[in-house]
Design a protein around this motif. Structure first.
Motif, PDB file in Angstrom:
ATOM      1  N   VAL A   1       0.910  -1.506   0.477  1.00 26.86           N
ATOM      2  CA  VAL A   1       0.138  -0.047   0.053  1.00 26.86           C
ATOM      3  C   VAL A   1       1.184   1.157  -0.503  1.00 26.86           C
ATOM      4  CG1 VAL A   1      -1.255   1.589   1.281  1.00 26.86           C
ATOM      5  CG2 VAL A   1      -1.698  -1.547   0.924  1.00 26.86           C
ATOM      6  N   GLY A   2       2.084   1.035   0.658  1.00 21.42           N
ATOM      7  CA  GLY A   2       2.905   2.301   0.805  1.00 21.42           C
ATOM      8  C   GLY A   2       3.373   2.821  -0.130  1.00 21.42           C
ATOM      9  N   HIS A   3       3.730   1.372  -1.222  1.00 21.91           N
ATOM     10  CA  HIS A   3       4.067   1.809  -2.444  1.00 21.91           C
ATOM     11  C   HIS A   3       3.211   2.427  -4.198  1.00 21.91           C
ATOM     12  CE1 HIS A   3       8.227  -1.457  -0.987  1.00 21.91           C
ATOM     13  NE2 HIS A   3       7.585  -0.037  -0.963  1.00 21.91           N
ATOM     14  N   GLY A   4       1.867   2.064  -3.653  1.00 19.28           N
ATOM     15  CA  GLY A   4       0.847   3.245  -4.200  1.00 19.28           C
ATOM     16  C   GLY A   4       0.160   1.922  -4.288  1.00 19.28           C
ATOM     17  N   THR A   5       0.357   0.171  -4.377  1.00 18.74           N
ATOM     18  CA  THR A   5      -0.714  -0.554  -4.465  1.00 18.74           C
ATOM     19  C   THR A   5      -1.266  -1.052  -3.808  1.00 18.74           C
ATOM     20  OG1 THR A   5       2.024  -1.889  -5.439  1.00 18.74           O
ATOM     21  CG2 THR A   5      -0.438  -2.926  -6.115  1.00 18.74           C
ATOM     22  N   THR A   6      -2.271  -0.252  -4.179  1.00 20.73           N
ATOM     23  CA  THR A   6      -3.795   0.430  -3.055  1.00 20.73           C
ATOM     24  C   THR A   6      -4.644  -1.821  -2.798  1.00 20.73           C
ATOM     25  OG1 THR A   6      -4.842   1.604  -4.526  1.00 20.73           O
ATOM     26  CG2 THR A   6      -3.862   2.292  -3.027  1.00 20.73           C
ATOM     27  N   ASP A   7      -4.236  -1.736  -3.794  1.00 21.67           N
ATOM     28  CA  ASP A   7      -5.340  -3.054  -4.385  1.00 21.67           C
ATOM     29  C   ASP A   7      -4.518  -3.961  -3.499  1.00 21.67           C
ATOM     30  OD1 ASP A   7      -7.425  -1.560  -4.536  1.00 21.67           O
ATOM     31  OD2 ASP A   7      -7.261  -1.771  -6.281  1.00 21.67           O
ATOM     32  N   VAL A   8      -4.416  -4.947  -2.948  1.00 21.76           N
ATOM     33  CA  VAL A   8      -3.107  -5.991  -2.658  1.00 21.76           C
ATOM     34  C   VAL A   8      -4.377  -7.561  -2.354  1.00 21.76           C
ATOM     35  CG1 VAL A   8      -1.244  -6.767  -1.565  1.00 21.76           C
ATOM     36  CG2 VAL A   8      -1.532  -4.195  -2.342  1.00 21.76           C
ATOM     37  N   ALA A   9      -3.310  -8.525  -3.000  1.00 23.97           N
ATOM     38  CA  ALA A   9      -4.261 -10.210  -2.730  1.00 23.97           C
ATOM     39  C   ALA A   9      -3.398 -10.006  -2.080  1.00 23.97           C
ATOM     40  CB  ALA A   9      -4.949 -10.839  -3.015  1.00 23.97           C
ATOM     41  N   ILE A  10      -2.355 -11.401  -0.918  1.00 19.54           N
ATOM     42  CA  ILE A  10      -1.255 -12.191  -0.836  1.00 19.54           C
ATOM     43  C   ILE A  10      -1.616 -12.810   0.022  1.00 19.54           C
ATOM     44  CG2 ILE A  10       0.203 -10.197  -1.277  1.00 19.54           C
ATOM     45  CD1 ILE A  10       0.658  -9.168   1.766  1.00 19.54           C
TER      46      ILE A  10
ATOM     47  N   VAL B   1     -10.342  -7.242   9.258  1.00 21.64           N
ATOM     48  CA  VAL B   1      -8.861  -7.235  10.679  1.00 21.64           C
ATOM     49  C   VAL B   1      -9.576  -6.316  11.263  1.00 21.64           C
ATOM     50  CG1 VAL B   1      -7.012  -6.621  11.144  1.00 21.64           C
ATOM     51  CG2 VAL B   1      -7.259  -7.963   8.847  1.00 21.64           C
ATOM     52  N   HIS B   2      -8.944  -5.607  12.506  1.00 21.73           N
ATOM     53  CA  HIS B   2      -9.363  -5.126  13.288  1.00 21.73           C
ATOM     54  C   HIS B   2      -9.377  -3.232  13.225  1.00 21.73           C
ATOM     55  CE1 HIS B   2     -10.660  -2.785  17.362  1.00 21.73           C
ATOM     56  NE2 HIS B   2     -11.380  -3.788  17.925  1.00 21.73           N
ATOM     57  N   PRO B   3      -9.781  -2.538  12.791  1.00 21.33           N
ATOM     58  CA  PRO B   3      -9.257  -1.250  12.124  1.00 21.33           C
ATOM     59  C   PRO B   3      -8.362  -0.809  13.021  1.00 21.33           C
ATOM     60  CG  PRO B   3     -11.674  -0.990  13.348  1.00 21.33           C
ATOM     61  CD  PRO B   3     -11.391  -3.081  13.372  1.00 21.33           C
ATOM     62  N   LYS B   4      -7.856  -1.261  14.749  1.00 21.32           N
ATOM     63  CA  LYS B   4      -6.490  -0.597  15.525  1.00 21.32           C
ATOM     64  C   LYS B   4      -5.812  -1.393  14.783  1.00 21.32           C
ATOM     65  CE  LYS B   4      -8.191   0.825  19.864  1.00 21.32           C
ATOM     66  NZ  LYS B   4      -9.436   0.318  20.489  1.00 21.32           N
ATOM     67  N   VAL B   5      -5.581  -2.837  14.893  1.00 19.96           N
ATOM     68  CA  VAL B   5      -4.821  -3.333  13.794  1.00 19.96           C
ATOM     69  C   VAL B   5      -4.841  -2.783  12.231  1.00 19.96           C
ATOM     70  CG1 VAL B   5      -3.588  -6.101  13.013  1.00 19.96           C
ATOM     71  CG2 VAL B   5      -5.300  -5.318  14.745  1.00 19.96           C
ATOM     72  N   CYS B   6      -5.601  -2.764  11.904  1.00 24.09           N
ATOM     73  CA  CYS B   6      -5.100  -1.825  10.379  1.00 24.09           C
ATOM     74  C   CYS B   6      -4.915  -1.119  10.232  1.00 24.09           C
ATOM     75  CB  CYS B   6      -6.328  -1.265  10.038  1.00 24.09           C
ATOM     76  SG  CYS B   6      -7.287  -3.157   9.556  1.00 24.09           S
ATOM     77  N   GLN B   7      -4.808  -0.075  10.915  1.00 23.61           N
ATOM     78  CA  GLN B   7      -3.451   1.554  11.868  1.00 23.61           C
ATOM     79  C   GLN B   7      -2.438   1.046  12.318  1.00 23.61           C
ATOM     80  OE1 GLN B   7      -5.438   3.793  14.864  1.00 23.61           O
ATOM     81  NE2 GLN B   7      -4.475   5.262  13.866  1.00 23.61           N
ATOM     82  N   ALA B   8      -2.114   0.117  13.020  1.00 25.02           N
ATOM     83  CA  ALA B   8      -0.845  -0.405  13.081  1.00 25.02           C
ATOM     84  C   ALA B   8      -0.209  -0.727  12.422  1.00 25.02           C
ATOM     85  CB  ALA B   8      -0.633  -1.363  14.380  1.00 25.02           C
ATOM     86  N   PHE B   9      -0.692  -1.483  10.697  1.00 22.44           N
ATOM     87  CA  PHE B   9       0.079  -1.814  10.173  1.00 22.44           C
ATOM     88  C   PHE B   9       0.132  -1.368   8.548  1.00 22.44           C
ATOM     89  CE2 PHE B   9      -0.433  -6.238  12.830  1.00 22.44           C
ATOM     90  CZ  PHE B   9       1.381  -6.252  12.383  1.00 22.44           C
ATOM     91  N   GLY B  10      -0.932  -0.018   9.149  1.00 20.48           N
ATOM     92  CA  GLY B  10      -0.480   1.853   7.854  1.00 20.48           C
ATOM     93  C   GLY B  10      -0.758   0.703   6.437  1.00 20.48           C
ATOM     94  N   LEU B  11      -2.647  -0.018   7.109  1.00 17.89           N
ATOM     95  CA  LEU B  11      -2.928  -0.376   6.575  1.00 17.89           C
ATOM     96  C   LEU B  11      -5.162   0.194   6.804  1.00 17.89           C
ATOM     97  CD1 LEU B  11      -2.336  -4.360   6.469  1.00 17.89           C
ATOM     98  CD2 LEU B  11      -2.271  -3.353   4.325  1.00 17.89           C
ATOM     99  N   PRO B  12      -5.482   0.424   5.223  1.00 18.29           N
ATOM    100  CA  PRO B  12      -6.899   0.539   5.207  1.00 18.29           C
ATOM    101  C   PRO B  12      -7.910  -0.141   6.226  1.00 18.29           C
ATOM    102  CG  PRO B  12      -6.121   0.150   3.451  1.00 18.29           C
ATOM    103  CD  PRO B  12      -5.337  -0.219   3.356  1.00 18.29           C
ATOM    104  N   LYS B  13      -9.145   0.411   6.832  1.00 17.60           N
ATOM    105  CA  LYS B  13     -10.317  -0.006   7.513  1.00 17.60           C
ATOM    106  C   LYS B  13     -10.154  -1.619   6.534  1.00 17.60           C
ATOM    107  CE  LYS B  13     -10.893   3.657  10.930  1.00 17.60           C
ATOM    108  NZ  LYS B  13     -11.935   4.406  11.096  1.00 17.60           N
TER     109      LYS B  13
END
Ligand SMILES: [Zn+2]
Lengths: 365, 828
Positions: free
Chosen positions: B573-582, B696-708
């Motif tokens: 996401v940080g590199h600009g790939t906002t749609d990610v499935a891994i 994923v819990h919104p707080k966890v998303c935030q902690a890993f720099g991920l959108p809700k």
């Protein structure tokens, strides 16, 4: 010309007159030919072949004729109606075809539009490379052996003739776990799988073991604390270095291309004796005019891995009788092989998880 | 090991015309791999000649500096024979001196091109060089002044300075310690290079016999120090310079010249492989005693480090206490200094294992330690000490003290029985016994007998202990390049195991579902688990700790793949790939606290019980599968709107994997970090929990720099694969007509749809062919706290057409059971 014939009086019709029947037929055929579309043809069918069409009415009159005239009149009218029906069917086919053609033309789309509604997935190139290598050996009759990455010190070192004071232990910078007295390490090589294999199977043994291994190397362009190795082990009666050479030559040609061979140089590994470094012939320049070759840096050969004849001490520790059996073992870096096979200079993209990297390899390499 | 070629050729002859590459190619094939051939002058091109300074006129400059305008005779090297005018900033020379002159067209190290240029009002055509400008060292105090007999003006200066001298760098394997010396390398040249001859062993010399006049030495631990030789040189001139050849060779070998006394010991170590230690004899107090250290004894070593010693360390002592860590590093108190005039030379043989342990314990790596811990020829102590004395006397002006102390004697080399045909059996080459004997003798072994050979390795080969070791010596001399290429014939294999095949299918399935595989390091820190929001008593907090992690933040082996995967998603996401499935598959480490793993003997196969104990001590390491989706699951475009990832995608991905294994997964609500408390599914197969999936819990998303609304799943793949259906039964179909019935049921919002469906299935009975939930509705029409579930039911009998009303009756029975079990009310 088309349209209902409104001004005729059925009573006055003289159906026997050939010219009149002929005129009806002509009028009908002309109307059919003139029908421009299926709707128009439908109307023509009603007007000229329907129950109240002149020919239908004429047909009805036949019964009123004197018997001697009926046959001829019947024939005349019947032929006219047959011709009209035939023409209708033919025209129907033509107009339907035209209609379909027009409809299909109207449905034309821009096929160059993008179609990617869902992104494609992909598997990690190291997984693919491991499987490719495993398959090469499975094709030869080998099996794929596995073992834990968190491993007993004895299996990672002692059983492989690396005693506690063996200088070679310092060559391998080992991750140790706590508590230290548990004697548990992150395996530094896939060789403990070889030991496990010998401990659990009886010869003949032909296995390959691909897997993750760990060394305390700082992470940079050419080092990683975790990487992948594939090791092979053969234990059988009468196994020699020549078998090792043959196997690695075959492996090299399968992985890097027909005619690619290997070269042995004396080396040292505690678990093999004699030991050899394996170089693989550069598959880019094939050793011809290597000076400018980027892949082998001018050497004509690429350092590929280590190998040797299994040290009898290892056989003893693993319960194999060295008087009966001998064996060979080899080990290569999967990551390293991948790097020069696919022209990757910095290994870090392998472990960064950037989807742009893995997806470039799809599901097969 | 770096070995100057000239030094090698001092010790062995090769046929005229043999090139350096021919030598190194052969050595590489017999086991000394070429790393590089270097020469100090490799970066210098063009005319570099001897010049004689004819005139030197100092010219003070405005900036306070004085330059010298010189004319230099360079013979015919400049093409004219006329003196060359050169401006020089140095002053340490006089007219008449021979200097090193680079003429226009020359290039010095660093790509420094020399031309004729105007400077300080003169046309300076060239340069008079300092050692640093030639890449010969850091000395920039002045230019190089050559000895008066160096040669004639105009001559190439490279041979005079040794600039052409090649040094070969070899990679030396740990078993070949003897190759850490010129003696060993020259011997390898002798046996490897065709036509090589005339080996002159520098350790083969007449040495004076031991006597009682030498420095008194007592060795209390003869096992740790089997041989101790002491010699003494008096009247040594501490100011005597090290001769140029020695400086050049030591430097080329990668060591730093320090002083004549130290340089001589290093020179002899490089030459013979035997580490030497020099003491300032005047600082020694009384007899030297060699023993093991006592608990908590201290020593400050030459490198200035104060060390607390271990009872395993071998130490050298005198009346003052400990004066050195034997074989590893000397102490400060008896160190040779710039006022030392009497030197005691120690050449001792040390137990290699002790050396290895002491070096590792104190984290000391030294040239001496490197050799001592790998094993040095124990028979050459007297020769090496004598050679040091000779060089100190020759270049330092001292006199050799007549005392010769020799304590102990070299250990006997073992006699090893080697089958005469072993090399042939090992290599698969037709090597005869005669050939084997010849090769073994060439590397210095004594060989007697036939059939079974009795082989005594030479004293410089402590690595040769097993019969198989000797076979390697034979094979490498016969030539690894001559080993034929023969494929063995394995028995018929069984191919991949079922789990191995299924693991591949899991990966292919997920790739087909649009997920991209990643590989992460399995290292994790407590902060990562905090970021996941794991409770203090969460079993995933029980981690295997690494003793020596690369970073303190990731000091454990992970118990879950999610931290690595969420981090990777965040990076994308940080590199600009906002749609990610891994996704990732990998083992996790779950400690069992059942250690320790025994260290078993190696002279026999372990017993089954011993092997079980080994495995029991290891943590459980199940193979996990985890996946993360963030952003859009389906992209938007001309076809319609994008669809973002939802909790259901995570569950569905696991279901797809399970389906590939022939399994059905059921989901039920559970609260578990790192998932959203209301959107986490516990996934089970046949009642056994295999993992979890959801949002994923919104707080966890935030902690890993991920959108809700990022979604994730983690399952135990070993459990799934163990349950995989091996043989699937072929299905049968009814070809009678289908009867369709739809029902809409209103239930409390808290009632799981899975329960309603289960009741409908059971109530509908055998005629039910399939059931599909096609709508879920909440809103005014059903009332607060309620939801409406709309199902399409299909009925069919295998053997007949259903009778009028049969399907409706089955539907009614289904609804009735759902009403009874879940309180469902059919919507009108
Ligand atoms: Zn190449």
């Amino acid at each position: 010309m088309s349209g209902p014939n409104t001004d005729y009086d059925p009573v006055e019709v003289t159906p026997l007159k050939a010219d009149q029947v002929e005129a009806m037929r002509e009028a009908a055929l002309a109307a059919i030919a003139d029908a421009a579309d299926l709707d128009a043809l439908k109307q023509v069918r009603i007007d000229h072949a329907g129950d109240r069409s002149p020919l239908a009415l004429a047909n009805r009159e036949i019964g009123a004729l004197p018997p001697q005239a009926r046959k001829e009149a019947g024939q005349r009218v019947g032929q006219a109606r047959g011709a009209v029906n035939q023409a209708l069917a033919a025209r129907q086919t033509v107009l339907e075809a035209e209609h379909e053609e027009r409809m299909l033309a109207e449905e034309t789309v821009d096929v160059s539009l993008p179609t990617t509604r869902r992104r494609r997935g992909g598997r990690h190139p190291l997984t693919l490379q491991s499987e490719l290598i495993a398959d090469l050996f499975v094709a030869m009759g080998y099996e794929v052996a596995e073992g834990p990455v968190v491993e007993a010190e004895w299996l990672n070192f002692d059983a492989l003739n690396l005693g506690p004071d063996h200088p070679a232990r310092t060559m391998q910078d080992t991750f140790w776990t706590e508590p230290a007295e548990d004697h548990v390490v992150l395996r530094t090589q896939t060789s403990p799988v070889q030991a496990r294999t010998m401990l659990t199977r009886t010869p003949p043994i032909y296995v390959v073991c691909p897997g993750r291994v760990f060394r305390t190397d700082e992470y940079d362009a050419t080092h990683s604390p975790m990487f992948h190795q594939v090791e092979g082990l053969v234990v059988d009666e009468g196994i020699t270095m020549a078998h090792l050479k043959g196997t690695l030559d075959h492996f090299a040609s399968q992985l890097f291309g027909d005619g690619i061979t290997t070269r042995f140089r004396p080396s040292y590994f505690p678990f093999t004796e004699p030991s050899a470094e394996v170089d693989v012939r550069c598959f880019v320049c094939r050793g011809v005019d290597s000076a400018s070759c980027r892949t082998c840096r001018g050497e004509g050969w690429i350092e590929w891995g280590g190998c040797g004849v299994v040290n009898p001490r290892v056989l003893v520790a693993c319960g194999v009788d060295p008087e009966v059996y001998s064996g060979f073992a080899f080990g290569m870096g999967i990551d390293r092989s991948f790097m020069f096979r696919h022209d990757l200079e910095d290994l870090r993209p392998l472990f960064e998880g950037d989807v742009r990297f893995s997806s470039a390899f799809g599901t097969e390499i | 090991m770096k070995a100057p070629l000239s030094w090698i050729l001092d010790l062995v002859d090769v046929p005229d015309g043999t090139t350096t590459e021919e030598i190194t190619d052969r050595l590489t094939l017999t086991g000394l791999k070429l790393e590089a051939i270097v020469s100090p002058g490799r970066d210098i091109t063009g005319p570099l000649v001897i010049g004689r300074v004819l005139t030197k006129e100092p010219e003070p400059q405005k900036n306070g500096k004085t330059i010298n305008w010189c004319t230099v005779d360079v013979g015919d090297a400049n093409g004219t024979g006329e003196p060359q005018g050169i401006v020089c900033g140095a002053h340490n020379f006089e007219p008449g001196d021979l200097v090193v002159t680079v003429l226009p067209g020359g290039v010095l190290p660093g790509g420094f091109e020399i031309g004729a240029r105007k400077t300080y009002g003169h046309l300076s055509a060239g340069m008079i060089c300092s050692a640093r400008e030639l890449g010969l060292g850091d000395d920039h105090d002045g230019i190089i002044v050559l000895p008066p007999d160096a040669g004639e003006p105009g001559q190439d200066v490279r041979p005079v300075l040794g600039l052409d001298e090649e040094t070969i760098e070899f990679e030396v394997n740990p078993d070949r310690a003897y190759a850490l010396s010129l003696r060993g390398i020259a011997r390898e040249v002798l046996v490897s290079v065709e036509g090589a001859s005339g080996f002159r062993d520098p350790a083969l010399r007449d040495t004076p016999a031991a006597n009682d006049e030498g420095h008194p030495v007592v060795v209390e631990d003869a096992e740790g120090c089997p041989v101790f030789v002491a010699r003494r040189v008096d009247g040594f001139d501490p100011a005597a310079p090290t001769p140029d050849f020695m400086v050049r060779r030591i430097t080329a070998a990668g060591m730093r010249p320090i002083s004549l006394a130290v340089d001589v010991t290093n020179y002899v170590m490089l030459e013979t492989g035997r580490p030497i230690h020099g003491y300032d004899a005047d600082k020694l107090q009384g007899a030297i005693v060699v023993r093991r250290a006592r608990e908590r004894e201290k020593l400050t070593t030459l490198d200035g480090t104060a060390r607390i010693l271990d009872p395993g360390d071998l130490v050298v002592t005198d009346d003052s206490g400990i004066i050195g860590l034997g074989g590893v590093m000397g102490g400060e108190t008896t160190e040779i200094s710039d006022s030392t005039t009497s030197i005691l030379v120690e050449a001792a043989h040390w137990d290699a294992v002790s050396m290895f342990r002491t070096g590792r314990r104190h984290r000391i790596t030294s040239e001496a330690g490197k050799r001592n811990e790998r094993g040095v020829d124990p028979t050459i102590c007297e020769a090496a000490a004598d050679r040091v004395v000779e060089l100190l006397v020759e270049h330092g002006g001292g006199t050799a003290h007549p005392g010769v102390t020799v304590v102990g004697s070299p250990p006997e080399m073992p006699v090893v029985a080697v089958a005469g045909d072993l090399a042939a059996r090992v290599s698969g080459m037709p090597i005869t016994e005669e050939q084997s004997v010849e090769c073994l003798r060439a590397v210095g072994c004594e060989v007697t007998g036939s059939g079974t050979l009795s082989v005594t390795p030479p004293p410089w080969r402590p690595d040769l202990t097993d019969a198989q070791d000797f076979s390697e010596e034979v094979v490498r001399l016969v030539g690894y390049d001559k080993v034929p290429s023969v494929l063995p014939t394995p028995p018929s294999g069984r191919g991949l195991t079922r789990p191995q095949q299924l693991r591949r299918w899991v990966g292919r399935t997920l790739a087909g579902e649009g997920y991209v595989e990643v590989v992460s390091f399995p290292f994790v820190g407590e902060a990562d688990l905090d970021a996941l929001g794991l409770a203090a008593d969460d079993p995933r907090r029980d981690l295997l700790r690494l003793s020596n992690p690369l970073s303190a933040e990731a000091g454990f082996m992970t118990s879950t793949l999610l931290p690595g995967l969420l981090r990777a998603a965040g990076k994308n996401v940080g590199h600009g790939t906002t749609d990610v499935a891994i996704f990732e598959t990998g083992t996790v480490t779950l400690p069992r606290h059942a250690g320790p793993a025994p260290i078993l003997p190696v002279d026999r196969r372990p017993t089954e019980a011993e092997l079980e104990a080994l495995d029991a001590a290891l943590p459980a390491q199940p193979l996990h599968l985890a996946l993360v989706g963030t952003g859009d699951a389906v992209s938007g475009g001309w076809w319609g709107e994008a669809r973002p990832f939802s909790w259901a995608d995570a569950v569905e991905a696991v279901r797809a994997v399970a389906a590939a294994l022939g399994l059905e997964v059921s989901a039920s609500a559970v609260e578990l970090a790192p998932w959203h408390p209301g959107r986490c599914a516990e996934l089970s197969v046949d009642g056994e929990v295999v993992g979890h999936a959801g949002e994923v819990h919104p707080k966890v998303c935030q902690a890993f720099g991920l959108p809700k609304r990022t979604v994730a799943a983690e399952v135990d793949l070993d459990l799934l694969i163990a349950r995989a259906v091996h043989l699937r039964t072929a299905p049968t179909f009814s070809s009678f007509p289908v009867a369709k019935e739809d029902v809409a049921l209103v239930v409390d919002a808290s009632v799981p749809a899975a329960d309603v469906e289960a009741a409908l299935r059971e109530g509908a009975g055998e005629l039910l062919e399939s059931i599909r939930l096609f709508d879920v509705y909440t809103g005014d029409q059903v009332g607060e706290g309620k939801k409406s579930l709309a199902y399409a039911l299909r009925f069919r009998a295998p053997d007949r057409t259903l009778k009028e009303g049969e399907a409706a009756a089955a539907r009614d029975a289904a609804v009735a059971l759902a009403a009874q079990r879940t309180g469902a009310v059919q919507r009108a």
